[in-house]
Design a protein around this motif. Structure first.
Motif, PDB file in Angstrom:
ATOM      1  N   MET A   1      -8.801  -8.260   2.713  1.00 35.27           N
ATOM      2  CA  MET A   1      -7.866  -7.374   2.034  1.00 35.27           C
ATOM      3  C   MET A   1      -7.291  -6.304   2.972  1.00 35.27           C
ATOM      4  SD  MET A   1      -7.518  -8.491  -0.962  1.00 35.27           S
ATOM      5  CE  MET A   1      -8.328  -9.612  -2.089  1.00 35.27           C
ATOM      6  N   ALA A   2      -7.609  -6.407   4.263  1.00 28.35           N
ATOM      7  CA  ALA A   2      -7.112  -5.413   5.208  1.00 28.35           C
ATOM      8  C   ALA A   2      -5.586  -5.394   5.245  1.00 28.35           C
ATOM      9  CB  ALA A   2      -7.674  -5.700   6.602  1.00 28.35           C
ATOM     10  N   MET A   3      -4.970  -6.569   5.132  1.00 22.10           N
ATOM     11  CA  MET A   3      -3.506  -6.629   5.189  1.00 22.10           C
ATOM     12  C   MET A   3      -2.864  -5.971   3.983  1.00 22.10           C
ATOM     13  SD  MET A   3      -3.016  -7.850   8.089  1.00 22.10           S
ATOM     14  CE  MET A   3      -1.233  -7.981   8.017  1.00 22.10           C
ATOM     15  N   VAL A   4      -3.576  -5.908   2.864  1.00 20.91           N
ATOM     16  CA  VAL A   4      -3.053  -5.195   1.694  1.00 20.91           C
ATOM     17  C   VAL A   4      -2.925  -3.713   2.029  1.00 20.91           C
ATOM     18  CG1 VAL A   4      -3.535  -4.469  -0.675  1.00 20.91           C
ATOM     19  CG2 VAL A   4      -3.937  -6.849   0.009  1.00 20.91           C
ATOM     20  N   VAL A   5      -3.942  -3.166   2.659  1.00 18.10           N
ATOM     21  CA  VAL A   5      -3.916  -1.750   3.046  1.00 18.10           C
ATOM     22  C   VAL A   5      -2.873  -1.508   4.129  1.00 18.10           C
ATOM     23  CG1 VAL A   5      -5.276   0.143   4.021  1.00 18.10           C
ATOM     24  CG2 VAL A   5      -6.338  -1.461   2.416  1.00 18.10           C
ATOM     25  N   ILE A   6      -2.814  -2.380   5.121  1.00 19.74           N
ATOM     26  CA  ILE A   6      -1.873  -2.205   6.231  1.00 19.74           C
ATOM     27  C   ILE A   6      -0.428  -2.213   5.739  1.00 19.74           C
ATOM     28  CG2 ILE A   6      -0.937  -3.315   8.305  1.00 19.74           C
ATOM     29  CD1 ILE A   6      -3.813  -4.209   8.926  1.00 19.74           C
ATOM     30  N   TYR A   7      -0.102  -3.176   4.875  1.00 19.53           N
ATOM     31  CA  TYR A   7       1.271  -3.293   4.409  1.00 19.53           C
ATOM     32  C   TYR A   7       1.642  -2.270   3.337  1.00 19.53           C
ATOM     33  CZ  TYR A   7       2.002  -7.587   7.078  1.00 19.53           C
ATOM     34  OH  TYR A   7       2.151  -8.506   8.093  1.00 19.53           O
ATOM     35  N   ALA A   8       0.702  -1.438   2.951  1.00 24.50           N
ATOM     36  CA  ALA A   8       1.053  -0.319   2.068  1.00 24.50           C
ATOM     37  C   ALA A   8       1.964   0.656   2.793  1.00 24.50           C
ATOM     38  CB  ALA A   8      -0.208   0.391   1.592  1.00 24.50           C
ATOM     39  N   GLY A   9       1.882   0.674   4.135  1.00 21.37           N
ATOM     40  CA  GLY A   9       2.728   1.567   4.910  1.00 21.37           C
ATOM     41  C   GLY A   9       3.531   0.875   5.984  1.00 21.37           C
ATOM     42  N   LEU A  10       3.033  -0.256   6.468  1.00 19.37           N
ATOM     43  CA  LEU A  10       3.719  -1.006   7.519  1.00 19.37           C
ATOM     44  C   LEU A  10       4.551  -2.117   6.899  1.00 19.37           C
ATOM     45  CD1 LEU A  10       3.971  -1.543  10.631  1.00 19.37           C
ATOM     46  CD2 LEU A  10       2.106  -3.193  10.338  1.00 19.37           C
ATOM     47  N   ASN A  11       5.806  -2.229   7.325  1.00 21.50           N
ATOM     48  CA  ASN A  11       6.681  -3.262   6.774  1.00 21.50           C
ATOM     49  C   ASN A  11       6.324  -4.636   7.344  1.00 21.50           C
ATOM     50  OD1 ASN A  11       8.073  -1.212   5.461  1.00 21.50           O
ATOM     51  ND2 ASN A  11       9.514  -0.951   7.140  1.00 21.50           N
ATOM     52  N   PRO A  12       6.176  -5.645   6.490  1.00 20.32           N
ATOM     53  CA  PRO A  12       5.866  -6.992   6.983  1.00 20.32           C
ATOM     54  C   PRO A  12       6.949  -7.474   7.953  1.00 20.32           C
ATOM     55  CG  PRO A  12       5.639  -6.869   4.597  1.00 20.32           C
ATOM     56  CD  PRO A  12       6.283  -5.599   5.030  1.00 20.32           C
ATOM     57  N   PRO A  13       6.579  -7.913   9.151  1.00 21.45           N
ATOM     58  CA  PRO A  13       7.596  -8.330  10.127  1.00 21.45           C
ATOM     59  C   PRO A  13       8.307  -9.620   9.743  1.00 21.45           C
ATOM     60  CG  PRO A  13       5.385  -8.770  10.948  1.00 21.45           C
ATOM     61  CD  PRO A  13       5.215  -7.976   9.696  1.00 21.45           C
ATOM     62  N   VAL A 110      -3.109  -5.304  -4.551  1.00 20.48           N
ATOM     63  CA  VAL A 110      -1.827  -4.689  -4.193  1.00 20.48           C
ATOM     64  C   VAL A 110      -1.456  -3.597  -5.190  1.00 20.48           C
ATOM     65  CG1 VAL A 110       0.662  -5.129  -4.106  1.00 20.48           C
ATOM     66  CG2 VAL A 110      -0.911  -6.622  -2.867  1.00 20.48           C
ATOM     67  N   GLU A 111      -1.659  -3.873  -6.470  1.00 22.38           N
ATOM     68  CA  GLU A 111      -1.355  -2.875  -7.498  1.00 22.38           C
ATOM     69  C   GLU A 111      -2.224  -1.621  -7.332  1.00 22.38           C
ATOM     70  OE1 GLU A 111       0.541  -2.423 -10.236  1.00 22.38           O
ATOM     71  OE2 GLU A 111       1.678  -4.283 -10.385  1.00 22.38           O
ATOM     72  N   ALA A 112      -3.453  -1.800  -6.878  1.00 23.29           N
ATOM     73  CA  ALA A 112      -4.363  -0.662  -6.723  1.00 23.29           C
ATOM     74  C   ALA A 112      -4.019   0.191  -5.506  1.00 23.29           C
ATOM     75  CB  ALA A 112      -5.803  -1.158  -6.614  1.00 23.29           C
ATOM     76  N   VAL A 113      -3.484  -0.444  -4.460  1.00 19.42           N
ATOM     77  CA  VAL A 113      -3.257   0.258  -3.195  1.00 19.42           C
ATOM     78  C   VAL A 113      -1.811   0.709  -3.015  1.00 19.42           C
ATOM     79  CG1 VAL A 113      -3.374   0.026  -0.676  1.00 19.42           C
ATOM     80  CG2 VAL A 113      -5.175  -0.969  -2.101  1.00 19.42           C
ATOM     81  N   TRP A 114      -0.857  -0.126  -3.422  1.00 12.12           N
ATOM     82  CA  TRP A 114       0.555   0.208  -3.256  1.00 12.12           C
ATOM     83  C   TRP A 114       1.077   0.938  -4.486  1.00 12.12           C
ATOM     84  CZ3 TRP A 114       3.523  -4.702  -1.184  1.00 12.12           C
ATOM     85  CH2 TRP A 114       2.835  -5.235  -0.075  1.00 12.12           C
ATOM     86  N   SER A 115       2.092   1.762  -4.285  1.00  6.52           N
ATOM     87  CA  SER A 115       2.798   2.344  -5.428  1.00  6.52           C
ATOM     88  C   SER A 115       3.753   1.302  -5.995  1.00  6.52           C
ATOM     89  CB  SER A 115       3.585   3.582  -4.999  1.00  6.52           C
ATOM     90  OG  SER A 115       4.672   3.214  -4.153  1.00  6.52           O
ATOM     91  N   LYS A 116       4.190   1.517  -7.223  1.00  7.45           N
ATOM     92  CA  LYS A 116       5.171   0.606  -7.826  1.00  7.45           C
ATOM     93  C   LYS A 116       6.471   0.625  -7.017  1.00  7.45           C
ATOM     94  CE  LYS A 116       3.175  -0.894 -11.745  1.00  7.45           C
ATOM     95  NZ  LYS A 116       3.064  -2.309 -12.140  1.00  7.45           N
ATOM     96  N   ARG A 117       6.840   1.784  -6.514  1.00  7.03           N
ATOM     97  CA  ARG A 117       8.063   1.895  -5.715  1.00  7.03           C
ATOM     98  C   ARG A 117       7.932   1.088  -4.424  1.00  7.03           C
ATOM     99  NH1 ARG A 117      12.617   5.124  -5.816  1.00  7.03           N
ATOM    100  NH2 ARG A 117      13.459   5.819  -3.813  1.00  7.03           N
ATOM    101  N   ARG A 118       6.737   1.110  -3.826  1.00  6.65           N
ATOM    102  CA  ARG A 118       6.504   0.339  -2.607  1.00  6.65           C
ATOM    103  C   ARG A 118       6.570  -1.166  -2.906  1.00  6.65           C
ATOM    104  NH1 ARG A 118       7.219  -0.537   2.680  1.00  6.65           N
ATOM    105  NH2 ARG A 118       5.425  -1.556   3.680  1.00  6.65           N
ATOM    106  N   ILE A 119       6.006  -1.578  -4.021  1.00  6.99           N
ATOM    107  CA  ILE A 119       6.064  -3.001  -4.391  1.00  6.99           C
ATOM    108  C   ILE A 119       7.518  -3.453  -4.505  1.00  6.99           C
ATOM    109  CG2 ILE A 119       5.580  -4.678  -6.233  1.00  6.99           C
ATOM    110  CD1 ILE A 119       3.014  -3.080  -6.820  1.00  6.99           C
ATOM    111  N   LEU A 120       8.348  -2.662  -5.153  1.00  8.11           N
ATOM    112  CA  LEU A 120       9.762  -3.009  -5.292  1.00  8.11           C
ATOM    113  C   LEU A 120      10.481  -2.994  -3.949  1.00  8.11           C
ATOM    114  CD1 LEU A 120      11.204  -1.321  -8.519  1.00  8.11           C
ATOM    115  CD2 LEU A 120      11.229  -3.749  -7.926  1.00  8.11           C
ATOM    116  N   GLU A 121      10.135  -2.023  -3.108  1.00  8.46           N
ATOM    117  CA  GLU A 121      10.748  -1.951  -1.781  1.00  8.46           C
ATOM    118  C   GLU A 121      10.478  -3.226  -0.992  1.00  8.46           C
ATOM    119  OE1 GLU A 121      10.964   1.279   1.823  1.00  8.46           O
ATOM    120  OE2 GLU A 121       8.956   0.811   1.038  1.00  8.46           O
ATOM    121  N   VAL A 122       9.224  -3.650  -0.968  1.00 11.62           N
ATOM    122  CA  VAL A 122       8.872  -4.860  -0.232  1.00 11.62           C
ATOM    123  C   VAL A 122       9.519  -6.080  -0.873  1.00 11.62           C
ATOM    124  CG1 VAL A 122       6.971  -6.357   0.487  1.00 11.62           C
ATOM    125  CG2 VAL A 122       6.711  -3.862   0.626  1.00 11.62           C
ATOM    126  N   TYR A 123       9.450  -6.158  -2.196  1.00 12.23           N
ATOM    127  CA  TYR A 123      10.030  -7.296  -2.923  1.00 12.23           C
ATOM    128  C   TYR A 123      11.504  -7.481  -2.573  1.00 12.23           C
ATOM    129  CZ  TYR A 123      11.829  -9.959  -6.929  1.00 12.23           C
ATOM    130  OH  TYR A 123      12.460 -10.871  -7.729  1.00 12.23           O
TER     131      TYR A 123
END
Length: 203
Positions: A1-13, A110-123
């Motif tokens: 689950m490390a990538m869940v935490v990392i991508y909470a702030g880092l944009n997936p390349p 992802v729901e626990a670590v990311w904000s809803k706004r972050r989920i939409l941003e990545v989506y």
């Protein structure tokens, strides 16, 4: 689950889908990351209205949508934006029990670590909008020649309307079906703004 935490702030390349599509096309896909603050708020609301109207009211799974999908014989999708984001970022498109199991495990994380706004941003930054066109920045310029911060309510609704079938739908040349869908999405986006169902991702 490390990538869940990392991508909470880092944009997936990149994603598996973008990589495989670029390989199929023989050229890199068109995708440029844009911060959520540079996306017209109506685009966020349109995506939610089109794909997951109860986005603010669930923690990854919409049980009502799942029941409706089962009742319709799986002729309609029951996946939330959160599930789609997990699939697009971490997994692959082909259906399998393994993928669905991983999706079921990772979505609550992802729901626990990311904000809803972050989920939409990545989506919105990794969704496919046309053949080889990924993300709202590329899609806005591809279809309308403008940045995503300048999208009108109509344009945002048209872009959201192609999301289920991006290779078969054209936001710049909508069929009568797509026009009706876009009108319904535009109305839905206004409704969720008024009734509070957009509060979890709006500033």
């Amino acid at each position: 689950m490390a990538m869940v935490v990392i991508y909470a702030g880092l944009n997936p390349p990149t994603t598996h889908t973008m990589w495989s599509e670029g390989r199929r096309l023989g050229a890199p896909v068109d995708q440029h990351w844009v911060d959520v603050d540079k996306i017209a708020p109506v685009m966020l609301r349109s995506a939610v209205a089109a794909e997951d109207a109860n986005f603010c009211n669930h923690w990854g799974f919409d049980t009502d949508a799942i029941r409706a999908a089962i009742a319709s014989g799986a002729q309609r999708g029951g996946s939330t934006i959160s599930q789609q984001t997990v699939k697009n970022v971490y997994l692959w498109q082909q259906r399998s029990y393994i993928r669905k199991a991983l999706e079921a495990i990772m979505t609550p994380a992802v729901e626990a670590v990311w904000s809803k706004r972050r989920i939409l941003e990545v989506y919105l930054n990794i969704a496919e909008f046309d053949e080889g066109v990924f993300g709202i920045e590329a899609a806005s310029r591809h279809y309308f020649g403008i940045g995503p911060d300048r999208l009108s309510a109509r344009q945002a609704a048209l872009l959201a309307s192609v999301l289920p079938s991006p290779k078969k739908r054209n936001a710049a040349r909508p069929t009568s079906f797509l026009d009706r869908r876009a009108r319904a999405i535009q109305s839905g986006a206004a409704t969720i703004a008024a009734d509070g169902r957009a509060d979890c991702f709006q500033n």
